[in-house]
Scaffold this motif. Sequence first.
Motif, PDB file in Angstrom:
ATOM      1  N   ALA A 224       0.847  -1.193   0.000  1.00  0.00           N
ATOM      2  CA  ALA A 224       0.000   0.000   0.000  1.00  0.00           C
ATOM      3  C   ALA A 224       0.887   1.250   0.000  1.00  0.00           C
ATOM      4  O   ALA A 224       2.112   1.152   0.103  1.00  0.00           O
ATOM      5  N   PRO A 225       0.284   2.444  -0.125  1.00  0.00           N
ATOM      6  CA  PRO A 225       1.091   3.668  -0.085  1.00  0.00           C
ATOM      7  C   PRO A 225       1.910   3.786   1.194  1.00  0.00           C
ATOM      8  O   PRO A 225       1.600   3.172   2.214  1.00  0.00           O
ATOM      9  N   TYR A 226       2.953   4.606   1.148  1.00  0.00           N
ATOM     10  CA  TYR A 226       3.941   4.722   2.223  1.00  0.00           C
ATOM     11  C   TYR A 226       3.314   4.929   3.592  1.00  0.00           C
ATOM     12  O   TYR A 226       2.409   5.731   3.774  1.00  0.00           O
ATOM     13  N   GLN A 227       3.833   4.185   4.556  1.00  0.00           N
ATOM     14  CA  GLN A 227       3.568   4.411   5.967  1.00  0.00           C
ATOM     15  C   GLN A 227       4.888   4.278   6.701  1.00  0.00           C
ATOM     16  O   GLN A 227       5.737   3.466   6.325  1.00  0.00           O
ATOM     17  N   PRO A 228       5.099   5.042   7.763  1.00  0.00           N
ATOM     18  CA  PRO A 228       6.361   4.947   8.496  1.00  0.00           C
ATOM     19  C   PRO A 228       6.461   3.640   9.268  1.00  0.00           C
ATOM     20  O   PRO A 228       5.460   2.954   9.499  1.00  0.00           O
ATOM     21  N   LEU A 229       7.663   3.301   9.667  1.00  0.00           N
ATOM     22  CA  LEU A 229       7.897   2.072  10.423  1.00  0.00           C
ATOM     23  C   LEU A 229       7.026   2.006  11.671  1.00  0.00           C
ATOM     24  O   LEU A 229       6.542   0.932  12.054  1.00  0.00           O
ATOM     25  N   GLU A 230       6.791   3.154  12.291  1.00  0.00           N
ATOM     26  CA  GLU A 230       6.012   3.182  13.533  1.00  0.00           C
ATOM     27  C   GLU A 230       4.605   2.625  13.358  1.00  0.00           C
ATOM     28  O   GLU A 230       3.999   2.139  14.319  1.00  0.00           O
ATOM     29  N   ALA A 231       4.076   2.681  12.156  1.00  0.00           N
ATOM     30  CA  ALA A 231       2.732   2.168  11.904  1.00  0.00           C
ATOM     31  C   ALA A 231       2.659   0.661  12.090  1.00  0.00           C
ATOM     32  O   ALA A 231       1.574   0.112  12.304  1.00  0.00           O
ATOM     33  N   PHE A 232       3.800  -0.020  12.028  1.00  0.00           N
ATOM     34  CA  PHE A 232       3.822  -1.482  12.117  1.00  0.00           C
ATOM     35  C   PHE A 232       4.482  -1.998  13.394  1.00  0.00           C
ATOM     36  O   PHE A 232       4.408  -3.187  13.683  1.00  0.00           O
ATOM     37  N   LYS A 233       5.128  -1.127  14.165  1.00  0.00           N
ATOM     38  CA  LYS A 233       5.951  -1.583  15.286  1.00  0.00           C
ATOM     39  C   LYS A 233       5.185  -2.393  16.311  1.00  0.00           C
ATOM     40  O   LYS A 233       5.712  -3.352  16.879  1.00  0.00           O
ATOM     41  N   ALA A 234       3.931  -2.025  16.571  1.00  0.00           N
ATOM     42  CA  ALA A 234       3.179  -2.704  17.618  1.00  0.00           C
ATOM     43  C   ALA A 234       2.996  -4.184  17.333  1.00  0.00           C
ATOM     44  O   ALA A 234       2.906  -5.006  18.253  1.00  0.00           O
ATOM     45  N   GLU A 235       2.937  -4.553  16.051  1.00  0.00           N
ATOM     46  CA  GLU A 235       2.707  -5.948  15.683  1.00  0.00           C
ATOM     47  C   GLU A 235       3.932  -6.588  15.024  1.00  0.00           C
ATOM     48  O   GLU A 235       3.835  -7.686  14.485  1.00  0.00           O
TER      49      GLU A 235
END
Length: 326
Positions: A224-235
Amino acid sequence: MVNMMRAVQYSTYGGDGPSSLQLVDVPVPKPKKGEVLVKVEAAGVNTVDWKIQGGLLKHILPLKFPHIPGTDISGEVVGVGPGVEIFIPGDKIISCVGVLKGGSLAEYALAPITSTVKRPPTITPVEAASVPVTGLTALQSAKNMAGIRLDGSSNLNVLITAASGGVGTLYVQLAKLGGCFVTATCGARNMALVKNLRADEVVDYKTPEGMRYKSPSDVVVHLAPYQPLEAFKAELAPEGMVIDMTPTFKTIARNWYNKLTFSKHKFVPFGMIPNATDLQEVIDLVEAGKLKVIVDSTYPLEKSADAWARSIKGHATGKVLVTCNN
């Protein structure tokens, strides 16, 4: 052999996207050393094609205008360049042309033999043209970056976002061939399709659950379009990796930042390298029935602008294609 052909081209960056594409008559190109001339039967439309039109890489690798876009070719060899011996006129082929060279949205196109393979008779021209960019992207990312082994021995939890597109539908299948637990996100209308491709967990990206997953991910394949690493860190697993499949300069900057700070998490950009060896591996998997090609829609050459618009809209289920010489 004809001297002129119909082709789709654009003459500047940006513009109005699909409406900037023009159907024109131009000379049939002549194959040089290491090339074959192909009578195009089908050509794929990829995200990178219209991003190049929008100006991607223009400050690094500028195009020469007018430019005929298109990177996926399926068709019949009608001529060979000097020294070419592995292909002869009459061969049915599949090829991946460099994204900056382009040329597949035309009745005839040049294909480099370094990223061209013969098309098995069991694979249709449309199926074949669906494979090069998407198949190479999925295979190279899965094997070379995610570390997925296609013998079924990969015990990884893999999250694939935007899993119902051309790359995503193939990636889900490759990850399952590798023995991974696959979580996939997509729109509600495509959830059944992605589940049918054997994803273990499919969630609607528009719901709150779309960003809450049942198990930590060793690898996130972000389509998908860009998201920062922080968007995925929790999982993300403690030493997990996010592969940004449509990278921006932000991706590259964050990748270097993580290296300099010795972060255990990896945030890496992906870049596909066309080559015949990997393309043959994907085609072999399709021919063996281990990979299913999903076609969203097909358009005749004169309707290439509609195919372009369909891809830009971002809701295609599988691959968008253009057919020629039919």
